[in-house]
Write a protein that holds these residues in place. Structure first.
Motif, PDB file in Angstrom:
ATOM      1  N   SER A 119      27.791 -13.976  -4.053  1.00  0.00           N
ATOM      2  CA  SER A 119      27.416 -13.609  -2.684  1.00  0.00           C
ATOM      3  C   SER A 119      25.933 -13.279  -2.606  1.00  0.00           C
ATOM      4  CB  SER A 119      28.211 -12.388  -2.225  1.00  0.00           C
ATOM      5  OG  SER A 119      29.577 -12.688  -2.161  1.00  0.00           O
ATOM      6  N   GLN A 172      27.994  -4.518   1.609  1.00  0.00           N
ATOM      7  CA  GLN A 172      28.675  -4.649   0.326  1.00  0.00           C
ATOM      8  C   GLN A 172      30.168  -4.925   0.511  1.00  0.00           C
ATOM      9  OE1 GLN A 172      27.199  -4.707  -2.750  1.00  0.00           O
ATOM     10  NE2 GLN A 172      29.217  -5.301  -3.506  1.00  0.00           N
ATOM     11  N   ARG A 223      30.634  -8.567   1.070  1.00  0.00           N
ATOM     12  CA  ARG A 223      30.396  -9.322  -0.167  1.00  0.00           C
ATOM     13  C   ARG A 223      31.557  -9.173  -1.139  1.00  0.00           C
ATOM     14  NH1 ARG A 223      24.581  -7.338  -1.814  1.00  0.00           N
ATOM     15  NH2 ARG A 223      25.488  -5.467  -0.954  1.00  0.00           N
ATOM     16  N   ASP A 224      32.169  -7.984  -1.165  1.00  0.00           N
ATOM     17  CA  ASP A 224      33.321  -7.766  -2.045  1.00  0.00           C
ATOM     18  C   ASP A 224      34.556  -8.504  -1.532  1.00  0.00           C
ATOM     19  OD1 ASP A 224      31.785  -6.140  -3.671  1.00  0.00           O
ATOM     20  OD2 ASP A 224      32.508  -4.271  -2.765  1.00  0.00           O
ATOM     21  N   PRO A 264      33.934 -13.381  -1.785  1.00  0.00           N
ATOM     22  CA  PRO A 264      32.978 -13.844  -2.801  1.00  0.00           C
ATOM     23  C   PRO A 264      32.297 -15.137  -2.359  1.00  0.00           C
ATOM     24  CG  PRO A 264      35.062 -13.256  -3.809  1.00  0.00           C
ATOM     25  CD  PRO A 264      35.275 -13.232  -2.323  1.00  0.00           C
TER      26      PRO A 264
END
Length: 88
Positions: A35, A48, A51-52, A55
């Motif tokens: 990412s 974040q 992004r988690d 992916p």
């Protein structure tokens, strides 16, 4: 019920092929890899949590929504069931 040269369940096969094509297209559109920390389009930071959760994400949510609007396809009929395409 068979009609003309069509085999039994030909319509169901056409529908299933259309569904399979769309599933394949959607899977190919999924992001891959690492990412990005910042959006490719606008440069804003990608949270974040996003992004988690996803992916390979490359765009922030607003830019992703815009990209999806411009990539949207509309099909009025089942292209595999078109008699014109079968006659060529």
């Amino acid at each position: 019920m068979a009609v003309g040269w069509a085999k039994d369940n030909a319509v169901n096969d056409q529908i299933q092929d259309s569904v399979n094509d769309e599933v394949r297209r959607a899977r190919e559109a999924l992001p891959r890899g690492e990412s990005l920390e910042f959006c490719e389009d606008c440069g804003e930071e990608i949270p974040q949590a996003r992004r988690d959760a996803l992916p390979g994400v490359r765009l922030c949510v607003p830019c992703q929504e815009e990209a999806e609007k411009s990539n949207q396809r509309v099909s009025i009929y089942n292209r595999k069931g078109s008699k014109d395409s079968q006659l060529r």
